[in-house]
Design a protein around this motif. Structure first.
Motif, PDB file in Angstrom:
ATOM      1  N   THR A 379       0.806  -1.219   0.000  1.00 56.51           N
ATOM      2  CA  THR A 379       0.000   0.000   0.000  1.00 56.51           C
ATOM      3  C   THR A 379       0.843   1.274   0.000  1.00 56.51           C
ATOM      4  O   THR A 379       0.560   2.215  -0.715  1.00 56.51           O
ATOM      5  CB  THR A 379      -0.889   0.012   1.253  1.00 56.51           C
ATOM      6  N   ILE A 380       1.852   1.294   0.863  1.00 58.69           N
ATOM      7  CA  ILE A 380       2.661   2.510   0.981  1.00 58.69           C
ATOM      8  C   ILE A 380       3.993   2.251   0.288  1.00 58.69           C
ATOM      9  O   ILE A 380       4.739   1.367   0.703  1.00 58.69           O
ATOM     10  CB  ILE A 380       2.924   2.842   2.467  1.00 58.69           C
ATOM     11  N   PRO A 381       4.294   3.049  -0.732  1.00 57.15           N
ATOM     12  CA  PRO A 381       5.533   2.777  -1.461  1.00 57.15           C
ATOM     13  C   PRO A 381       6.742   2.964  -0.552  1.00 57.15           C
ATOM     14  O   PRO A 381       6.824   3.930   0.185  1.00 57.15           O
ATOM     15  CB  PRO A 381       5.546   3.832  -2.573  1.00 57.15           C
ATOM     16  N   GLY A 382       7.624   2.015  -0.588  1.00 58.91           N
ATOM     17  CA  GLY A 382       8.828   2.104   0.224  1.00 58.91           C
ATOM     18  C   GLY A 382       8.660   1.537   1.616  1.00 58.91           C
ATOM     19  O   GLY A 382       9.627   1.222   2.291  1.00 58.91           O
ATOM     20  N   HIS A 383       7.402   1.429   2.059  1.00 57.40           N
ATOM     21  CA  HIS A 383       7.224   0.956   3.420  1.00 57.40           C
ATOM     22  C   HIS A 383       6.468  -0.358   3.505  1.00 57.40           C
ATOM     23  O   HIS A 383       6.530  -1.036   4.502  1.00 57.40           O
ATOM     24  CB  HIS A 383       6.436   1.985   4.253  1.00 57.40           C
ATOM     25  N   GLY A 384       5.702  -0.676   2.501  1.00 64.52           N
ATOM     26  CA  GLY A 384       4.936  -1.914   2.618  1.00 64.52           C
ATOM     27  C   GLY A 384       3.480  -1.627   2.910  1.00 64.52           C
ATOM     28  O   GLY A 384       2.936  -0.631   2.479  1.00 64.52           O
ATOM     29  N   GLY A 385       2.860  -2.526   3.645  1.00 64.41           N
ATOM     30  CA  GLY A 385       1.438  -2.369   3.884  1.00 64.41           C
ATOM     31  C   GLY A 385       1.158  -1.575   5.160  1.00 64.41           C
ATOM     32  O   GLY A 385       2.063  -1.153   5.868  1.00 64.41           O
ATOM     33  N   ILE A 386      -0.131  -1.405   5.421  1.00 66.96           N
ATOM     34  CA  ILE A 386      -0.516  -0.679   6.629  1.00 66.96           C
ATOM     35  C   ILE A 386      -0.095  -1.481   7.868  1.00 66.96           C
ATOM     36  O   ILE A 386       0.371  -0.925   8.860  1.00 66.96           O
ATOM     37  CB  ILE A 386      -2.041  -0.443   6.651  1.00 66.96           C
ATOM     38  N   MET A 387      -0.233  -2.802   7.801  1.00 67.97           N
ATOM     39  CA  MET A 387       0.163  -3.621   8.954  1.00 67.97           C
ATOM     40  C   MET A 387       1.640  -3.449   9.270  1.00 67.97           C
ATOM     41  O   MET A 387       2.039  -3.498  10.421  1.00 67.97           O
ATOM     42  CB  MET A 387      -0.099  -5.105   8.685  1.00 67.97           C
TER      43      MET A 387
END
Lengths: 453, 448
Positions: A379-387
């Motif tokens: 979901t979040i580029p560079g960071h991964g998902g919300i979880m």
């Protein structure tokens, strides 16, 4: 947030290569594995089909702006920009108020649920199981209905009493929630298909554990929020600060590995993050405790039909004088210091965030390794998902709620009145007499005749 | 209790059939246990050794007594004898009172937990995982501590306030429980071993789901018990009656299968069981409502330090006259009938037990088929494990609890008083005045 540290140091092409070699490795393991999960000694947990590597999700605009830099720096910049974007968004929604915050918490909860359930689907190839997606979302709805119903009944008591349909829903709330849940349970039993029993039970168990983790704790966050926005902001900020500070300390001074599960974490980062977070917590709570907007419990105003955050700050948020112990007196030269009592509590909160919070991150790391996924989602580029961002927050939310219930807050007076009025008259009389005796003991009832007349 | 019907009809044949399923199918095992789409259910589950569930656990004396009979009749007799034994035991513990009942509920809970966890171990071959058994039992202790603490604080308020250490434990109860749970959680994270992550997570989840099912519902059973022993006895008896009646109706009249999951269940058994259970509960409720021992809430007497069951029966346990609707008047010739209102409630309870209760049994059946086990364990000869007997009871316990909370009981007065005393003085004063005006309106306050 462990991926922050793990991926920050790797080249992005190196990571792709590693992924490919992991794929090959697991293919070989799949061929060799004939007994399912039983034979552990000889090989790594195989048998988990690879979750496909998500494509690079960075928005075009960022890609263009950073096209000149080498891939490693580009990765850093993407993460940095997204971090700042998320922090700004956080400030923005705080500004917008409690209603918006509740909506955001609800959205985050739904997104986390979806991410974990999707992992379950891809692990078990359960896409085509009959009814399964419907049932998972239905259970999410049921449990949310139950929790929100309890919260709404507590906090919006007068509003609920006024409207007739709401009153009925509130009186029979548990029964209605249970009936809804039972319907889902019966649908599950009726949907069991002969060849897929085990998968269906796995997904049922997976759904319930996810609900237990995600939904209960998002409701605890909302309970904390209603105590006062400071109880929502300070814990979340402490966890974020601990992540960032531990990363920085680890980057500059890191040498001794902390735990085999997350090889990039170091003791230097852990300890440095601990001290930095405590200092940050003290400063942040000093700053916030002076504003009513953060400090007052969120209440619902019946007349204006909206939330208001206006009150007389409780003792916790009034400056008090503390005498310093003699050691610190000699060091700093002050005899007393003026602090908010809340700052003392914030030390406890930051200690928890630094010491126990990371275990939530290790748990999520272990989960990702167990199911061979790099991130929960993309979901979040560079960071991964919300979880990925919220894994440490969950333990923190529960801790804050338990902390408030045990050390800060008494019971909710509106709820007590509600229960009192639902009792039988003889029970009410009994309680009335006990209360009268208690108040008279404390000298709060001036003269008996004045009151009873 | 579905096994009752399935095995009554063809116990031995199924046993040999199940054995043949378990010869490993070597070539089909290209993928691991997850990929079930292209092959039968039997190929992918690691062999759960059936030995413990299948061993004949019948005591020697019974075996000797039934030597002469053919195996099918011997099976029936064993089941019959054990059924009578269990029912007698049930009556005995009711006679012995609430404390014994609570202890028995706790024992049953621990045994059910152990049975389900043992199945998890066997399915996942997790015996050698470090710490795992310790952690499962530790979580059981934590969750029980939390729930029992909450119950004790509610019902034994006076006792708790008296003793200093108990008061401290009660005040910080949630915090202590959470700290204990966290210690277990951190131990779990620290015990993750490189090659066994997935198994460990599976067992962690398995433990938690088991706790959710077994422990929460045994505590609901205990809370129902405290409302009055009738709320404990009648639901359990109804479920047992429904099982037995559905079996008998199915045996004598059964023709149309009910659900693919349990092939021995029939619609005739289901409907016959429904009507006979409603009738049974109606009569049982009438019988039990007359005795204070069953009807009164269990209270703790601070002076004698024992449980007292004495009270003025509430409205639902006092005979009332109902006018029959015209239809029934014509058939029976009575105009009014004297009933306990509780009997009306028992109709709802028995309807639930007959219509929805079996879904608990189907769930347990599906679970056993999914993991290829015949019974949860082999504790009771002829019947299987404790979970086999209690699978339908769990939904019932939750339903009764929700039913009581929604339709019968108000809040618990001692808990309300406890909360009241914890409020701030100004809040207490305002509540005092509100209550004062309320009681004055109702004319309950004597004039000064």
């Amino acid at each position: 947030m462990t991926e922050l540290r793990q991926r920050g140091a790797k080249e992005s092409d190196a990571s792709l290569q590693q992924q490919r070699s992991e794929d090959k490795g697991s293919d070989n393991e799949l061929k060799a594995d004939k007994d399912g999960v039983s034979d552990n000694e000889a090989k790594v947990d195989s048998g988990v089909p690879d979750v496909p590597v998500p494509p690079d999700d960075t928005p075009e605009v960022l890609n263009k702006a950073l096209s000149g830099l080498s891939s490693r720096w580009k990765n850093w910049w993407v993460r940095g920009i997204l971090t700042l974007a998320m922090i700004s968004f956080f400030f923005f929604i705080i500004y917008l108020g409690p209603m918006v915050l509740m909506m955001i918490v609800l959205c985050v909860q739904i997104k986390c649920f979806q991410e974990i359930i999707t992992i379950g689907y891809s692990v078990y190839h359960s896409y085509h199981l009959p009814w399964f997606r419907t049932l998972s979302w239905y259970f999410l709805l049921c449990v949310n209905y139950f929790f929100y119903g309890e919260t709404v009944t507590d906090y919006f008591f007068t509003l609920v009493q006024r409207e007739e349909p709401l009153r009925i829903l509130s009186k029979y709330h548990r029964f209605i929630s249970f009936a809804l849940y039972l319907t889902g349970f019966c649908m599950f039993v009726l949907s069991l298909v002969k060849k897929h029993y085990r998968l269906q039970f796995y997904m049922f168990g997976w759904t319930h554990v996810t609900l237990l983790i995600v939904v209960t704790q998002s409701h605890l966050i909302i309970h904390n929020l209603f105590e006062g926005m400071i109880w929502f902001i300070v814990p979340i900020s402490c966890v974020i600060c601990n992540d960032i500070m531990a990363y920085m300390f680890g980057f500059f001074f890191g040498r001794t590995p902390l735990i085999k599960l997350s090889p990039k974490k170091t003791w230097e980062g852990f300890i440095g993050g601990f001290f930095a977070t405590i200092v940050f917590g003290i400063l942040l709570s000093y700053f916030m405790a002076s504003y009513r907007y953060f400090v007052c419990p969120v209440e619902f105003n019946n007349d204006s039909n909206s939330f208001q955050v206006d009150c007389e700050p409780s003792e916790l948020f009034q400056l008090q004088e503390y005498a310093l112990p003699s050691i610190m007196e000699s060091v700093t030269g002050w005899t007393t210091v003026r602090l908010y009592p809340f700052q003392i509590h914030s030390i406890a909160l930051s200690s928890f965030a630094s010491i126990v919070g990371p275990f939530g991150g290790f748990f999520a790391s272990g989960f990702k390794r167990a199911f061979k996924i790099k991130d929960f989602a993309n979901t979040i580029p560079g960071h991964g998902g919300i979880m990925d961002r919220f894994d440490c927050q969950y333990l923190m939310a529960t801790f804050v709620n338990v902390y408030i219930a045990s050390f800060i807050r008494g019971p909710n007076p509106a709820k007590v009145i509600q229960q009192l009025l639902a009792l039988r008259p003889d029970q009410q009389l009994h309680i009335f007499n006990s209360l009268k005796a208690h108040l008279m003991e404390k000298g709060l009832l001036p003269a008996l005749d004045d009151v009873v007349a | 209790m579905t096994e009752l019907r399935k095995r009554g009809g063809g116990g031995d044949d199924r046993g040999s059939e199940a054995d043949s399923d378990h010869r490993p199918q070597s070539d089909a095992e290209a993928d691991a246990d997850l990929d079930v789409d292209c092959k039968a259910e039997g190929a992918d589950v690691p062999d759960v050794p059936l030995s413990t569930a299948d061993t004949d656990n019948t005591p020697e004396c019974l075996n000797k007594a039934l030597e002469g009979l053919p195996p099918r009749w011997k099976n029936y007799w064993i089941r019959g004898v054990l059924s009578m034994a269990m029912i007698t035991f049930f009556f005995l513990i009711i006679y012995m009172g609430p404390i014994v009942l609570i202890l028995v509920v706790m024992t049953v809970q621990i045994k059910c937990f152990q049975e389900i966890i043992t199945i998890g171990y066997r399915v996942y071959r997790s015996y050698e995982l470090p710490w795992f058994r310790t952690l499962s039992w530790y979580f059981l202790v934590c969750v029980n501590y939390f729930f029992y603490g909450e119950t004790l604080a509610d019902y034994f308020g006076a006792l708790v306030q008296r003793e200093e250490p108990l008061q401290f434990l009660s005040r910080y109860h949630r915090f202590i429980s959470f700290a204990l749970y966290l210690a277990g959680f951190c131990m779990f994270v620290l015990s993750l071993v490189k090659k066994h992550y997935r198994l460990q997570f599976y067992m962690f989840a398995w433990t938690h789901v088991t706790l959710l099912i077994v422990v929460t519902q045994s505590h609901l059973v205990i809370q129902n018990l405290f409302e009055g022993m009738i709320w404990f006895i009648v639901p359990i008896s109804i479920v047992i009656c429904n099982d037995i009646m559905a079996y008998l109706f199915g045996f004598f009249f059964g023709r149309t299968p009910l659900i693919k999951l349990s092939p021995k269940k029939t619609w005739e058994g289901f409907i016959g069981g429904f009507f006979s259970t409603v009738l049974f509960s109606f009569m049982l409720a009438y019988l039990l409502s007359q005795f204070q021992y069953f009807v009164c809430p269990v209270g703790f007497n601070s002076e004698t330090n024992g449980f007292t069951i004495e009270c003025a029966p509430t409205e639902i346990f006092i005979l009332q006259t109902y006018t029959l609707p015209a239809v029934i008047q014509n058939t029976l010739g009575w105009e009014t009938v004297k009933l306990y209102p509780f009997q009306i409630h028992s109709i709802f309870l028995s309807t639930f037990a007959s219509l929805i209760g079996p879904f608990g049994g189907f769930f347990a059946s599906g679970f056993k088929r999914a993991f290829k086990i015949k019974d949860f364990a082999s504790t009771i000869p002829g019947h299987g494990g404790i979970m086999d007997r209690f699978d339908c009871q769990y939904l019932m316990a939750t339903f009764v609890h929700v039913y009581i909370a929604s339709f019968i009981r108000g809040p618990n007065p001692s808990k309300v008083l406890q909360q009241l005393l914890m409020l701030q003085p100004e809040q207490q004063l305002s509540i005092f005045f509100t209550l004062h005006s309320q009681l004055k309106e109702r004319g309950l306050l004597p004039p000064v």
